[in-house]
Design a protein around this motif. Structure first.
Motif, PDB file in Angstrom:
ATOM      1  N   SER A  47       1.002   5.365   4.144  1.00  9.74           N
ATOM      2  CA  SER A  47       0.672   3.964   4.395  1.00  9.74           C
ATOM      3  C   SER A  47       1.398   3.419   5.617  1.00  9.74           C
ATOM      4  O   SER A  47       0.939   2.467   6.241  1.00  9.74           O
ATOM      5  CB  SER A  47       1.005   3.110   3.172  1.00  9.74           C
ATOM      6  N   ALA A  73       0.812  -1.220   0.000  1.00 11.73           N
ATOM      7  CA  ALA A  73       0.000   0.000   0.000  1.00 11.73           C
ATOM      8  C   ALA A  73       0.845   1.270   0.000  1.00 11.73           C
ATOM      9  O   ALA A  73       0.303   2.369   0.121  1.00 11.73           O
ATOM     10  CB  ALA A  73      -0.921  -0.002   1.222  1.00 11.73           C
ATOM     11  N   HIS A  74       2.163   1.132  -0.140  1.00 13.34           N
ATOM     12  CA  HIS A  74       3.029   2.316  -0.123  1.00 13.34           C
ATOM     13  C   HIS A  74       2.663   3.283  -1.245  1.00 13.34           C
ATOM     14  O   HIS A  74       2.337   2.860  -2.357  1.00 13.34           O
ATOM     15  CB  HIS A  74       4.498   1.913  -0.278  1.00 13.34           C
TER      16      HIS A  74
END
Length: 152
Positions: free
Chosen positions: A107, A34-35
């Motif tokens: 994130s 999810a970065h």
């Protein structure tokens, strides 16, 4: 003149090196999980390269998001370049690390903020030129930034 350790500039360089390493890794391997990044930069910096219409729209600073759609990401010792989509119009950007003001990866709640003290120095000296002719570069401080302003 007494010599001293300039921790502010050392930290500044180290944090920019961290950003460089992260962007080089993402350029090679893509964004993991999810970065994603919010990167705010000074559009008035002389080495920023961007479309004229973007500079007119963001005359002081701009925040870009590197997340779903980006191309041609690369980074070197001086900065990074990336092509981003602005309203279905791909635009290349070249951003030197010295122009970066914030780098945030929400994130993992990680953020960096870079501040310059040019304004403070001008206030202290009244904006006058240095009578000794010693043009020192502006001092920079680096800090961990609160992520609250990036939360939705």
């Amino acid at each position: 003149m007494a010599r001293s350790i300039d921790y502010g500039n050392l930290m500044h360089r180290a944090m920019r090196g961290l950003i460089q390493s992260v962007l080089e890794d993402v350029a090679e391997h893509g964004l993991p999980g999810a970065h994603h990044f919010f990167i705010t930069f000074d559009t008035t910096h002389p080495d920023v390269a961007m479309a004229d219409w973007l500079r007119a729209r963001y005359p002081q600073e701009m925040t870009v998001v590197i997340q779903h759609w980006y191309e041609n990401l690369s980074a070197d010792d001086h900065g990074f370049s990336v092509t981003l989509n602005f309203g279905n119009q791909p635009e290349p950007l070249v951003i030197p690390f010295d122009a970066v003001r914030t780098f945030v990866d929400p994130s993992v709640e990680f953020g960096l903020r870079f501040e310059t003290h040019e304004e403070d120095e001008e206030e202290e000296t009244g904006g006058d030129e240095d009578p000794d002719g010693d043009d020192e570069p502006p001092r920079h401080d680096a800090q961990v930034v609160s992520l609250d302003k990036f939360r939705k």
